[in-house]
Design a protein around this motif. Structure first.
Motif, short mmCIF file in Angstrom:
data_model
loop_
_atom_site.label_atom_id
_atom_site.label_comp_id
_atom_site.label_asym_id
_atom_site.label_seq_id
_atom_site.Cartn_x
_atom_site.Cartn_y
_atom_site.Cartn_z
N ALA A 78 0.76 -1.29 -0.05
CA ALA A 78 0.13 -0.02 -0.05
C ALA A 78 0.96 1.31 0.02
N HIS A 79 0.46 2.09 -0.73
CA HIS A 79 1.22 3.42 -0.79
C HIS A 79 0.26 4.63 -0.59
N GLU A 80 0.94 5.46 0.19
CA GLU A 80 -0.18 6.56 0.50
C GLU A 80 -0.19 7.55 -0.76
N MET A 81 -1.60 7.91 -0.82
CA MET A 81 -1.57 9.01 -2.11
C MET A 81 -1.91 10.42 -1.40
N ALA A 82 -2.54 11.25 -2.36
CA ALA A 82 -2.80 12.59 -2.01
C ALA A 82 -4.05 12.70 -0.75
N GLY A 83 -4.82 11.79 -0.64
CA GLY A 83 -5.86 11.96 0.36
C GLY A 83 -6.78 12.92 0.17
N LEU A 84 -7.11 13.32 -0.99
CA LEU A 84 -8.14 14.41 -1.38
C LEU A 84 -9.46 14.00 -1.57
N LEU A 85 -9.46 12.65 -1.67
CA LEU A 85 -10.97 12.11 -1.89
C LEU A 85 -10.70 10.71 -1.07
N GLU A 86 -12.03 10.28 -0.93
CA GLU A 86 -12.06 9.13 0.19
C GLU A 86 -12.07 7.69 -1.03
N LEU A 87 -10.98 7.41 -1.51
CA LEU A 87 -10.69 6.47 -2.21
C LEU A 87 -9.41 5.70 -2.05
N GLU A 88 -9.85 4.37 -2.19
CA GLU A 88 -8.55 3.35 -2.02
C GLU A 88 -8.91 2.48 -3.24
N THR A 89 -7.65 2.13 -3.95
CA THR A 89 -7.64 1.42 -5.16
C THR A 89 -6.58 0.31 -5.01
N SER A 90 -6.45 -0.90 -5.82
CA SER A 90 -5.92 -1.80 -5.67
C SER A 90 -5.37 -2.67 -7.10
N PHE A 91 -4.23 -2.93 -7.42
CA PHE A 91 -3.88 -3.87 -8.42
C PHE A 91 -3.53 -5.35 -8.14
N ALA A 92 -3.73 -5.59 -6.72
CA ALA A 92 -3.32 -6.81 -6.37
C ALA A 92 -4.25 -7.93 -6.74
N ARG A 93 -5.44 -7.43 -6.83
CA ARG A 93 -6.37 -8.30 -7.60
C ARG A 93 -7.11 -7.78 -8.97
N ARG A 94 -6.50 -7.93 -9.82
CA ARG A 94 -6.81 -7.09 -11.39
C ARG A 94 -8.02 -7.78 -11.91
N LYS A 95 -8.77 -6.73 -12.32
CA LYS A 95 -9.91 -7.09 -13.03
C LYS A 95 -10.07 -6.06 -14.32
N LEU A 96 -10.25 -6.46 -15.52
CA LEU A 96 -10.46 -5.63 -16.55
C LEU A 96 -11.52 -4.78 -16.42
N HIS A 97 -11.69 -3.59 -16.55
CA HIS A 97 -13.00 -2.76 -16.83
C HIS A 97 -12.81 -1.92 -18.22
N LEU A 98 -13.72 -2.29 -19.16
CA LEU A 98 -13.37 -1.81 -20.24
C LEU A 98 -14.54 -1.31 -21.29
N GLY A 99 -14.78 -0.13 -21.81
CA GLY A 99 -15.89 0.04 -22.67
C GLY A 99 -16.06 1.66 -22.53
N TYR A 100 -16.96 1.81 -23.56
CA TYR A 100 -17.45 3.26 -23.99
C TYR A 100 -18.25 3.59 -22.54
N ARG A 101 -18.46 4.96 -22.39
CA ARG A 101 -19.19 5.65 -21.19
C ARG A 101 -19.81 6.77 -21.61
N ARG A 102 -21.06 7.00 -21.12
CA ARG A 102 -21.71 7.99 -21.37
C ARG A 102 -22.06 8.53 -20.05
N ALA A 103 -21.47 9.74 -19.66
CA ALA A 103 -21.28 10.34 -18.13
C ALA A 103 -22.32 11.57 -18.32
N LYS A 104 -23.08 11.74 -17.24
CA LYS A 104 -23.79 13.22 -17.21
C LYS A 104 -23.36 13.52 -15.85
N LEU A 105 -23.05 14.86 -15.66
CA LEU A 105 -22.43 15.64 -14.71
C LEU A 105 -23.30 15.72 -13.61
N ALA A 106 -22.68 15.13 -12.45
CA ALA A 106 -23.75 15.18 -11.30
C ALA A 106 -24.13 16.56 -10.37
#
Length: 470
Positions: free
Chosen positions: A382-410
């Protein structure tokens, strides 16, 4: 006169498109021709290799994310001061997804819109005469698309070449070359595709070797002759002629279809540049190095055209976003390969936090992960990042996320008002361990209308795995 264009397509991925494209680009560039590179689809990495092969920046064209007017403007811009345009397709020639802005995202859409003939590179390993059946299907699948010829790939012997090539030419489709199996010319790859151009050792030598390989096995002279004819202003046969006429012509490259960069759609919107979306600020700090390299050239150019200033900095060199900028943009890339260095780059981290206290910070994909609390690398560290968002991500268990996205600003955002529709794609192997807070956008993929929260936004800091295209 618009320069002639040519698209390299295939029946499927891993057929040899990149090999033929890079070798042909480099071969033409060595002849002194100004080659404008194009990548069909959202891939960043191939475009950097195109630039290295040609000495000229390229552009992505994507009919799912971009409307026809934007594609027209970008193609016209790419063709300026060029002798020819070489486009590399994505996946199979007709592969795409429903619900696009101007098509399905297939390379065939771009060829049809811009009047570019297609050279198929066809992998004949494991087949012989059956290759003709596949090529026949591709050539007749869509009347808008002109298959101008074929290059065979992974040919095992002279007999193999004859069996596959003669049956294809019996269809009236010219075979312009046959590439033997040669593992020595393969470029190194990693989990998002090729190792980046800037990281590939002896890249110039590799590109020259690819050009030599193509020169030895493909009739490049025919292509050069017709490109030269086009560059001198002689008549090139119209790509809209009947197939029988096209088949009898040796012209392999057709001029870009006449495109009006001030079409009714652009006039109605008041747009006067190639802007895919207006710049989010006047002076934009953009991270750029081996960890943050996935930033679309067409966005950079369109933001500059609209009057924005782009200021690049390197987090890996421990540089902070310049204080005189109005917004900081952290593109995607490979932060997982440099997580330790990024975590230790306290000049960058402290400067980023300080910047975020007064001005907006946005991260895409890899940039989004760096805005979180922690990034876990493939080894589980684990490596500490900027801490500006409540987010933790991992590559220890990789899973492909792939595709086009249509995003509407919240919510209202520097990119636009709440409800603005953005188009782009997602491509990553990271898994989310924790993601808490208000979403950056509501997004759906090309196969579902169900909108789901995407990313996070909090007090002037936002991000998501979504890569903005238009």
């Amino acid at each position: 006169m618009n320069p002639p264009g040519l698209l390299i397509g295939a029946a499927r991925s891993s057929s040899g498109k990149t090999t033929l494209t890079l070798g042909l680009m480099r071969a033409l560039a060595r002849r002194g021709l100004r080659v404008a590179p194009v990548k069909c689809g959202p891939d960043y990495i191939d475009l950097a290799f195109h630039a290295a092969a040609t000495g000229r920046a390229g552009v992505n064209l994507d009919s799912w994310a971009m409307d026809a007017d934007l594609i027209a403007r970008l193609a016209a811009r790419a063709s300026e001061d060029a002798d020819t345009i070489i486009a590399e397709g994505a996946m199979g020639l007709f592969d795409g997804a429903p619900g696009g802005a101007a098509g399905v995202g297939a390379s065939a859409d771009i060829a049809a819109m811009l009047g570019w003939p297609v050279i198929l590179v066809h992998d004949v390993s494991g087949q012989a005469q059956t290759a003709a059946a596949v090529v026949r299907g591709l050539a007749t699948h869509d009347a808008r698309v002109n298959i101008a010829g074929v290059v065979l790939n992974r040919v095992g012997s002279e007999r193999h070449r004859r069996l596959a090539g003669e049956t294809i030419e019996a269809l009236g489709i010219k075979v312009h070359g046959a590439l033997p199996r040669d593992e020595k010319i393969v470029l190194p790859e990693r989990h998002l595709g090729l190792v980046q151009a800037g990281e590939t050792p002896a890249l110039d030598e590799r590109l020259d070797a690819l050009a030599d390989f193509i020169e030895a096995h493909v009739d490049v002279e025919a292509i050069v002759a017709h490109v030269t004819v086009a560059a001198t202003g002689d008549v090139i046969p119209d790509a809209s002629r009947k197939r029988s006429d096209r088949e009898s012509s040796m012209t392999l490259a057709a001029p870009v279809a006449a495109l009006d960069s001030r079409s009714p759609a652009s006039r109605a919107s008041g747009m006067t540049s190639d802007a895919a979306i207006p710049p989010p600020a006047q002076r934009i700090a953009i991270a750029r190095d081996d960890a943050f390299s996935f930033f679309y050239p067409h966005l950079a150019q369109s933001w500059r055209d609209a009057g924005a200033e782009l200021v690049f900095f390197s987090p890996l060199a421990d540089e902070a976003p310049p204080e005189d900028c109005d917004l900081c943009w952290l593109p995607g890339g490979y932060p997982e390969l440099h997580a330790g260095r990024l975590s230790a780059a306290q000049g960058f981290m402290k400067g980023l936090r300080r910047f975020a206290n007064q001005r907006w910070v946005h991260g895409e994909c890899g940039g989004y992960m760096v805005l979180g609390r922690a990034l876990i690398d493939a080894a589980g560290a684990a490596h500490e990042m900027a801490g500006l968002l409540e987010l933790e991500t991992s590559f220890a268990r990789r899973k492909l996320h792939l595709g086009y996205r249509r995003a509407k600003l919240a919510a209202d955002h520097p990119l636009g008002a709440a409800g603005l529709i953005l188009r782009g794609h997602e491509f990553h192997y990271a898994s989310v361990q924790r993601e808490e807070g208000a979403p950056f956008a509501l997004a759906n993929d090309a196969y579902s209308a169900d909108e789901r929260p995407a990313g996070l936004a909090r007090q002037g800091v936002s991000g998501s795995f979504f890569h903005l295209m238009a």
